[in-house]
Design an enzyme around this catalytic site. Structure first.
Site, PDB file in Angstrom:
ATOM      1  N   PRO A   6       0.786  -1.216   0.000  1.00  0.00           N
ATOM      2  CG  PRO A   6       0.037  -1.036   2.172  1.00  0.00           C
ATOM      3  CD  PRO A   6       1.145  -1.576   1.360  1.00  0.00           C
ATOM      4  CD  GLU A   7       3.526   3.244  -3.824  1.00  0.00           C
ATOM      5  OE1 GLU A   7       3.645   4.425  -4.159  1.00  0.00           O
ATOM      6  OE2 GLU A   7       3.970   2.312  -4.497  1.00  0.00           O
TER       7      GLU A   7
END
Length: 272
Positions: free
Chosen positions: A2-3
């Site tokens: 996840p960014e």
DNA sequence: CCCAAGACCTGGCGGC
DNA sequence: TGCCGCCAGGTCTTGG
């Protein structure tokens, strides 16, 4: 996994199920994450009402009157809302049961994620206190971005992935923003002129905005809180496309390792 | 202060 | 099938 766009997609997915709900019970099956899950939260949290679900950088912040539950998804973490009972898998480390009957399940095979508890002003937490501006807020000004880049010689890619400069940009979006700005990932920061840095500042925001709108990027296994994938992978220009043809010029996309991370770029479109 | 390397974990893949 | 090396969306910590 996840960014910022994936974390924001997760936040939007879970918030409606959590907001103004009380915690009924917490089950912890594995405490050993990036840091151990604090002892005692399974006694402390039941009965408490979640007033809001916020985000700072890649951290999710579940607000309670008595403190904040801080969740980081690390490399492989995810949160899902379950509306009925589903047997836990091997890497389902935490379940938070709500008074609605739904539960929030934290899964993290690689265990680089974190679940922490903080009482008091959350932004004073050591993990948050030195974070740079939110890229999709007015705090992310070009002047600040530019000033902070002066006197540094490292590759520009490291700079935009530095969370004290700007939060939320990881390997995928760093590669994409650099492509859109026409800058080689290995370009030395102090050799980039103001105008090119302006383009980079612009595309950092632009790529994140579009990725949030698409519900994030699903490469292998990222899903939203309801299990649906993100569609931004269809808009990736260079990330994960080594050997493929650049859609802008027809040259071949290359991969290069910068500070231990794969960096994808088009050698014709991106210059040092 | 800046920077590079190491650390923390598991799983999937390709090659032999 | 099995084993080996490499790769993966993050980021804190350490040491020069």
């Amino acid at each position: 996994m996840p960014e910022l766009p994936e974390v924001e997609t997760t936040r939007r997915g879970i918030a409606p199920y959590l907001k103004n709900r009380r915690i009924a019970a917490i089950t912890i099956r594995q405490r050993k994450l990036r840091w151990p899950i604090p002892e005692g939260i399974e006694q402390l949290l039941p009965g408490q009402k979640c007033s809001d679900v916020g985000r700072r950088g890649k951290y999710l912040l579940l607000d309670f009157d008595c403190g904040t539950l801080l969740i980081h998804l690390g490399m492989s973490g995810s949160l899902r809302v379950l509306e009925q009972e589903v047997p836990p898998g091997k890497h389902d480390h935490v379940d938070i049961l709500l008074d609605s009957g739904s539960s929030l399940r934290f899964r993290d095979p690689r265990r680089f994620g974190a679940v922490l508890w903080h009482q008091g002003e959350i932004y004073e937490h050591p993990l948050l206190s030195r974070l740079g501006p939110e890229p999709l807020s007015a705090d992310f000004t070009f002047e600040d971005f530019w000033q902070r880049s002066r006197g540094r010689r490292k590759p520009v890619k490291n700079f935009i992935m530095d969370s004290t400069v700007v939060v939320g940009i990881g390997n995928i979006y760093a590669c994409e923003a650099l492509f859109l700005a026409g800058i080689h990932p290995n370009a030395r920061l102090d050799r980039l002129k103001r105008q090119r840095m302006e383009a980079l500042h612009h595309y950092c925001m632009d790529v994140l905005e579009k990725a949030v709108a698409a519900g994030g990027t699903t490469l292998k296994d990222f899903t939203s809180a309801d299990g649906s994938p993100g569609y931004f992978s269809q808009q990736l220009h260079v990330y994960g496309r080594e050997g493929q043809i650049c859609g802008q010029c027809g040259d071949e996309i290359k991969r290069l390792v910068i500070q231990g991370r794969s960096s994808f770029f088009c050698p014709s479109c991106q210059r040092k």
